[in-house]
Design a protein around this motif. Structure first.
Motif, mmCIF file in Angstrom:
data_model
loop_
_atom_site.group_PDB
_atom_site.id
_atom_site.type_symbol
_atom_site.label_atom_id
_atom_site.label_comp_id
_atom_site.label_asym_id
_atom_site.label_seq_id
_atom_site.Cartn_x
_atom_site.Cartn_y
_atom_site.Cartn_z
ATOM 1 N N THR A 337 0.725 -1.559 -0.142
ATOM 2 C CA THR A 337 -0.124 -0.248 0.240
ATOM 3 C C THR A 337 0.866 1.091 -0.293
ATOM 4 O O THR A 337 1.071 2.117 1.593
ATOM 5 N N ARG A 340 0.270 4.644 1.766
ATOM 6 C CA ARG A 340 -0.907 4.759 2.366
ATOM 7 C C ARG A 340 -1.240 3.922 3.635
ATOM 8 O O ARG A 340 -0.073 2.956 3.437
ATOM 9 N N ASP A 343 -3.762 0.791 7.591
ATOM 10 C CA ASP A 343 -4.794 -0.166 8.496
ATOM 11 C C ASP A 343 -5.794 0.836 7.310
ATOM 12 O O ASP A 343 -6.489 1.283 7.449
ATOM 13 N N ALA A 344 -5.669 1.664 6.785
ATOM 14 C CA ALA A 344 -6.253 2.209 5.681
ATOM 15 C C ALA A 344 -7.538 1.463 4.953
ATOM 16 O O ALA A 344 -7.241 0.855 4.813
ATOM 17 N N ASP A 345 -8.511 2.277 4.115
ATOM 18 C CA ASP A 345 -9.703 1.301 2.629
ATOM 19 C C ASP A 345 -8.460 0.134 2.102
ATOM 20 O O ASP A 345 -7.992 0.714 1.638
ATOM 21 N N SER A 351 -11.333 -6.842 1.735
ATOM 22 C CA SER A 351 -11.834 -6.698 2.966
ATOM 23 C C SER A 351 -13.075 -7.818 2.573
ATOM 24 O O SER A 351 -13.156 -8.581 3.631
#
Length: 396
Positions: A337, A340, A343-345, A351
């Protein structure tokens, strides 16, 4: 005790006993991994001395074909992940094996150049031993087609000598400074690969790609990746307690499981391929790697079968005395990531992966790199997973 049960048992005490780990590591795999950063620095220096620093390319190639096997093909996958969009990278594995090879199976492997390859393309041939007539013939075939050629091989090896004949740029393969130690004799023609070979291939390959404009990386990216590998080696060292050592912790989690190694992004996908290969080679454990979201459908059936965490745990008719504990799934999720926080989107695919594992009581372990530099991210992802595969093999 059956061989199946013995193969799945993990000696927890060994992981917290550095002396015992050293005795068990008769092939010196842990030392070889710890020296990966030093091999990158040496490889970059030798590549520059071999002529890379004075190379003046007239333009980037249309396609970079990377021929080899084992870690050499994983290095090709990494290059594909960091290559510029206008340059395609094609890993070129062996297409067949010549029967009755005199020395080993590896010596009898055969490669075939694609029919479209020609003067607009670059062929990179890599071998840690520098032997194998198949790679020599491939280089000769590429020379006849007018391809540019680079060879990664030990100095003085047959492949290095062949590089001179086809006017190839010879980039030395840096062997491990660690003595290989005791080698098993169960498969003498297929010896275990040097666990640090990936970076010995990758360093000259990336340096070449960066020089010719096939990859665009931050200045000093390879040296920074070497520093990251040094840091990982300190965190994952044998005398670091299991509860503080991410590699030992992962090794313990993988015992008695069927690992699914899921990747979120191109760099994690190369790291997942690498991890599955290391688990097979160093721990004798089959693992299924693959990119998200494809794995969500490809692996979904295993979650509702006998491997799922919630598959009949209270089966009344199961003999708990004579039968071993059933195998369970274990998901290892590798993520990148850049820029970012972890724990960002996470996006839909991650998910959904978390929900799938949670719904079926399957443990999911994540390793995430937030670094912008893809090579440093690769070092953060492959470092602990490489050590985990070796620890698991030693403790089993």
């Amino acid at each position: 005790m059956s061989p199946l049960e013995a193969g799945r048992m993990l000696d927890d005490t060994l992981l917290d006993d550095p002396a015992a780990l050293q005795r068990a590591d008769r092939q010196h795999a842990l030392l070889a991994l710890a020296g990966a950063g030093a091999r990158i620095r040496t490889a970059v220096r030798l590549a520059e001395e071999a002529g890379l620093a004075s190379l003046r390319p007239e333009g980037r190639p249309r396609t970079v074909l990377v021929a080899g096997h084992g870690s050499g093909l994983v290095a090709a996958e990494v290059l594909a992940a960091v290559a510029v969009p206008s340059c395609q990278v094609v890993p070129l594995g062996p297409s067949e094996a010549t029967p009755g090879a005199p020395d080993s199976l590896a010596a009898g492997l055969v490669w075939q150049l694609p029919g479209w390859a020609g003067p607009l393309d670059l062929l990179v041939v890599g071998s840690d031993a520098g032997v194998g007539s198949g790679l020599v013939r491939l280089a000769e075939q590429a020379y006849a087609r007018g391809c540019a050629i680079a060879v990664i091989a030990p100095a003085g090896s047959p492949l290095a000598e062949a590089a001179l004949q086809v006017r190839a740029l010879l980039l030395p393969f840096v062997a491990s400074a660690v003595e290989p130690g005791e080698q098993p004799d169960d498969e003498p023609d297929l010896p275990a690969e040097d666990p640090g070979a990936l970076w010995a291939y990758l360093a000259p390959l990336i340096a070449l790609a960066d020089r010719i404009g096939a990859a665009q990386l931050p200045v000093g990216s390879l040296q920074a990746a070497a520093d990251r590998l040094d840091e990982v080696a300190v965190r994952c060292r044998p005398d670091a307690a299991a509860y503080l050592n991410p590699a030992k912790g992962l090794a313990a989690q993988l015992s008695g499981t069927v690992p699914l190694v899921w990747a979120d992004g191109p760099v994690p996908n190369a790291a997942a391929t690498r991890f599955a290969g290391m688990l097979a080679d160093r721990a004798g454990l089959p693992a299924l790697p693959g990119p998200l979201p494809r794995t969500l459908t490809a692996h979904r059936g295993m979650f509702v079968g006998h491997l799922g965490g919630g598959a009949d745990p209270d089966d009344f008719f199961r003999d708990r005395v004579d039968e071993p504990e059933p195998l369970q799934l274990q998901v290892v999720l590798l993520r990148h990531t850049p820029g970012r926080p972890a724990d960002a989107d996470p996006g839909f695919a991650v998910s959904r992966a978390r929900r799938l594992a949670d719904a079926h009581d399957v443990r999911l372990t994540e390793f995430t790199s937030t670094l912008d530099d893809p090579l440093q991210a690769l070092a953060e992802l492959t470092g602990p997973t490489d050590f985990a595969a070796v620890y698991l093999g030693l403790a089993r």
